[in-house]
Design a protein around this motif. Structure first.
Motif, PDB file in Angstrom:
ATOM      1  N   SER A 238      17.887  60.751  40.488  1.00 56.67           N
ATOM      2  CA  SER A 238      16.632  60.317  41.101  1.00 56.67           C
ATOM      3  C   SER A 238      15.429  60.683  40.226  1.00 56.67           C
ATOM      4  CB  SER A 238      16.480  60.983  42.470  1.00 56.67           C
ATOM      5  OG  SER A 238      16.429  62.386  42.300  1.00 56.67           O
TER       6      SER A 238
ATOM      7  N   TRP B 291      26.510  60.351  41.521  1.00 57.03           N
ATOM      8  CA  TRP B 291      27.793  60.038  42.162  1.00 57.03           C
ATOM      9  C   TRP B 291      28.151  58.568  42.155  1.00 57.03           C
ATOM     10  CZ3 TRP B 291      26.059  56.747  45.743  1.00 57.03           C
ATOM     11  CH2 TRP B 291      24.772  56.965  46.259  1.00 57.03           C
TER      12      TRP B 291
ATOM     13  N   LYS C 183      27.720  68.954  34.357  1.00 55.29           N
ATOM     14  CA  LYS C 183      27.593  69.296  35.785  1.00 55.29           C
ATOM     15  C   LYS C 183      27.659  67.965  36.538  1.00 55.29           C
ATOM     16  CE  LYS C 183      25.261  69.521  39.103  1.00 55.29           C
ATOM     17  NZ  LYS C 183      25.606  68.752  40.352  1.00 55.29           N
TER      18      LYS C 183
ATOM     19  N   GLY D  71      22.891  70.894  42.684  1.00 59.16           N
ATOM     20  CA  GLY D  71      21.823  70.794  41.699  1.00 59.16           C
ATOM     21  C   GLY D  71      21.082  72.096  41.457  1.00 59.16           C
TER      22      GLY D  71
ATOM     23  N   GLU E  41      27.814  66.560  43.019  1.00 53.02           N
ATOM     24  CA  GLU E  41      28.629  67.350  43.956  1.00 53.02           C
ATOM     25  C   GLU E  41      29.544  66.471  44.817  1.00 53.02           C
ATOM     26  OE1 GLU E  41      25.407  67.299  43.355  1.00 53.02           O
ATOM     27  OE2 GLU E  41      24.233  68.172  44.972  1.00 53.02           O
TER      28      GLU E  41
ATOM     29  N   THR F 184      25.044  64.433  36.049  1.00 58.25           N
ATOM     30  CA  THR F 184      25.361  63.039  36.395  1.00 58.25           C
ATOM     31  C   THR F 184      25.331  62.810  37.909  1.00 58.25           C
ATOM     32  OG1 THR F 184      27.695  63.643  36.222  1.00 58.25           O
ATOM     33  CG2 THR F 184      26.704  62.602  34.310  1.00 58.25           C
TER      34      THR F 184
HETATM   35  P1  ADP Z   1      21.245  61.083  43.611  1.00 59.98           P
HETATM   36  O1  ADP Z   1      20.240  60.545  44.556  1.00 59.98           O
HETATM   37  O2  ADP Z   1      21.860  60.089  42.698  1.00 59.98           O
HETATM   38  O3  ADP Z   1      22.198  62.075  44.212  1.00 59.98           O
HETATM   39  P2  ADP Z   1      19.939  63.337  42.464  1.00 59.98           P
HETATM   40  O4  ADP Z   1      18.809  63.233  41.518  1.00 59.98           O
HETATM   41  O5  ADP Z   1      19.743  64.010  43.756  1.00 59.98           O
HETATM   42  O6  ADP Z   1      20.396  61.837  42.593  1.00 59.98           O
HETATM   43  O7  ADP Z   1      21.190  64.018  41.769  1.00 59.98           O
HETATM   44  C1  ADP Z   1      21.640  63.684  40.482  1.00 59.98           C
HETATM   45  C2  ADP Z   1      22.237  64.922  39.831  1.00 59.98           C
HETATM   46  O8  ADP Z   1      21.213  65.902  39.656  1.00 59.98           O
HETATM   47  C3  ADP Z   1      23.338  65.593  40.651  1.00 59.98           C
HETATM   48  O9  ADP Z   1      24.361  66.041  39.784  1.00 59.98           O
HETATM   49  C4  ADP Z   1      22.601  66.758  41.290  1.00 59.98           C
HETATM   50  O10 ADP Z   1      23.445  67.844  41.608  1.00 59.98           O
HETATM   51  C5  ADP Z   1      21.647  67.152  40.169  1.00 59.98           C
HETATM   52  N1  ADP Z   1      20.477  67.927  40.618  1.00 59.98           N
HETATM   53  C6  ADP Z   1      19.854  67.898  41.813  1.00 59.98           C
HETATM   54  N2  ADP Z   1      18.824  68.780  41.853  1.00 59.98           N
HETATM   55  C7  ADP Z   1      18.785  69.377  40.633  1.00 59.98           C
HETATM   56  C8  ADP Z   1      17.947  70.373  40.031  1.00 59.98           C
HETATM   57  N3  ADP Z   1      16.933  70.940  40.694  1.00 59.98           N
HETATM   58  N4  ADP Z   1      18.199  70.727  38.751  1.00 59.98           N
HETATM   59  C9  ADP Z   1      19.214  70.159  38.060  1.00 59.98           C
HETATM   60  N5  ADP Z   1      20.039  69.232  38.574  1.00 59.98           N
HETATM   61  C10 ADP Z   1      19.839  68.820  39.835  1.00 59.98           C
END
Ligand code: ADP
Length: 500
Positions: A234, A156, A180, A213, A183, A154
């Motif tokens: 994203s 934030w 998960k 992630g 963060e 999920t």
């Molecule tokens: P935002 O821009 O909303 O932070 P992200 O796509 O970066 O979007 O993060 C959304 C979720 O995906 C967070 O919980 C992040 O920790 C998790 N995440 C980021 N990279 C990975 C990855 N390589 N594999 C699995 N989960 C990930």
């Protein structure tokens, strides 16, 4: 106010116990409105932690799937009651960890309450179909079955609502889960899990592993014992998760970016449209996947709209969301603030007209946080990057247009397809827009934000992969159909052959 030394440590929740990371590492979660304040120390989980959580969920699944759904639902109902009691406390914690204003974090906790009650109701529905068989003395029906351990990742921006959108339907359907959380906002997910645990959820049915992630999310998405993955975040990470899930043909639901639009026609109630554009564009500091980051305005009313919209935006009070006078909080973190600032530069280079804002706020009351001015670009061409790419911050691009067809083509001319809105009093135009806007959600005379929990939520194109969250659609994702034929004729009956 807690500092690094005094802040509490929050452990993972695995198999009914609050446990340390196998790595022994933690990370700090700080308040984006005041980075001196440490919300807590959270476990930096690794693959070994994820494996332990999945093992616990797999073990718990053996008995949880056999608990009658109405009984599973009673636990959800009790959890919702607990959330109602703690709404104010949890909302304040959420403002401290995420930054959005208290009215909005109350809305976020309320959304989790609504979703949990809704899914508790599903415990006495989970309907399948019964239908006549084409053969005599034969009975046909379909039932929903649970799938197993669900991995949930999920973001934030809705720290309790989005985890609830995934956990409540997964659980009522008989699955177990490993969450998960993002963060930046683990505390609100902990609060939700805490309510479920106090409501009587058996050990191992819900597990939570915090961390980043690549270290904690990636091993969950690849795990062989996790047949279902539900992700919100994203498009870039969604693509990584979809690839990780592909070799095992996992069920995977992806809710990703948006470049949502408000269309203001020349007959619109401009007061209403301006209210909508301010709330849609700057609510949650523009950090919603449904944020109205584009406002397309008919040229006949463009001048007046822009003048009044900009006047309103200039009055928005930016600051700490716990202060009731504040209308817009900070960006979630430094990286997001940098993204916003870089898009302001991109807009200027593209010759979009900066009408208000455009700067970081970092003095006085804003000195300790990731604040940015509410920013409006005018005279934006629909093809400019600021009108095409998701910024996820307090930046709105206003695009002039000549007529209805052009507005629809601007609206649909982006890679995403989450939410769109039209302000008009003309019923023909409203219905044509409802038909032609290729997005998962369309609003008429309301902004692009404001989803309700009993309606499907999700988008087209790069926003999603065809699934929907919330409502009955969530149950569809977290269950699998099983079709049952019962032949009581006492003879071999061949479908399509013996009855023709
Ligand atoms: P935002 O821009 O909303 O932070 P992200 O796509 O970066 O979007 O993060 C959304 C979720 O995906 C967070 O919980 C992040 O920790 C998790 N995440 C980021 N990279 C990975 C990855 N390589 N594999 C699995 N989960 C990930």
């Amino acid at each position: 106010m807690a500092t690094a030394a005094s802040a509490r440590v929050y452990n993972n929740f695995i198999g009914g116990e609050w446990v340390d990371s196998k790595s022994g590492k933690t990370y700090e979660n700080r308040n984006p409105a005041n980075t001196d304040e440490v919300i807590g120390h959270f476990v930096a989980s690794n693959e070994a932690d994820v494996n332990a959580a999945v093992d616990a969920a797999k073990e718990a699944y053996k008995s949880w799937r056999l608990v009658p759904a109405p009984k599973r639902a009673e636990i959800l109902y009790r959890a919702a009651e607990i959330l109602v009691q703690r709404k104010e406390e949890y909302s304040k914690d959420m403002t401290r960890e995420m930054g959005k204003v208290l009215a909005e974090t109350r809305g976020d906790v309320q959304e989790a309450i609504d979703m949990t009650y809704y899914m508790a109701g599903e415990g006495r529905r989970l309907f399948g179909q019964t239908t006549p068989s084409e053969l005599p003395n034969k009975f046909a029906m379909s039932v929903r079955q649970s799938v197993g351990v669900c991995g949930l990742i999920t973001p934030w921006n809705f720290p309790m609502a989005i985890p609830s959108w995934k956990m409540a339907p997964a659980l009522v359907a008989g699955n177990t889960v490993v969450l998960k959380p993002a963060e930046d906002t683990p505390l609100s997910s902990y609060h939700y899990v805490q309510a479920l645990v106090e409501a009587g959820l058996p050990k191992g049915v819900v597990n939570i592993v915090s961390g980043d992630g690549p270290d904690a999310g990636a091993p969950l998405s690849k795990h062989k014992d996790v047949p279902v993955m539900s992700f919100t975040g994203s498009s870039a990470v969604g693509r990584i998760i979809a690839s990780a899930c592909a070799p095992d043909f996992k069920h995977v639901s992806l809710e990703m970016g948006g470049k949502n639009i408000i269309i203001v026609m020349d007959d619109a109630n401009l007061d209403l449209a301006i209210d909508g554009a301010v709330w849609g564009g700057f609510g949650t500091t523009g950090q919603r996947c449904t944020a109205a980051s584009r406002v397309a305005v008919h040229k006949k009313v463009y001048g007046e709209f822009v003048k009044r919209f900009v006047e309103r935006v200039k009055t928005l009070r930016v600051g700490d969301g716990l202060d009731p006078k504040i209308e817009m909080g900070p960006c979630i973190n430094e990286q997001q603030l940098n993204t916003v600032m870089s898009y302001v530069e991109i807009g200027k280079k593209e010759n979009a007209k900066l009408l208000t804002g455009g700067n970081r706020l970092n003095s006085g009351a804003h000195a300790k946080g990731w604040f940015h001015e509410p920013t409006v670009f005018g005279d934006v061409d629909a093809k400019m990057r600021v009108a095409q790419e998701e910024i996820f911050g307090p930046v709105v691009s206003v695009i002039p247009f000549d007529g209805f067809d052009e507005a629809i083509s601007i609206a649909n001319g982006v890679a995403y397809g989450l939410s769109a809105s039209i302000y008009t009093k003309n019923v023909n135009q409203a219905f044509a827009a409802m038909r032609d806007l290729y997005t998962g959600i369309v609003y008429v005379n309301a902004p692009t934000i404001g989803a309700e929990t009993h309606m499907p939520f999700g988008g087209t194109k790069q926003t999603g992969n065809g699934h929907r969250e919330a409502a009955g659609a969530a149950i569809d994702f977290f269950t699998e159909w099983k079709t049952l034929y019962i032949d009581y004729s006492d003879k071999l009956q061949r479908a399509q052959i013996d009855n023709n």
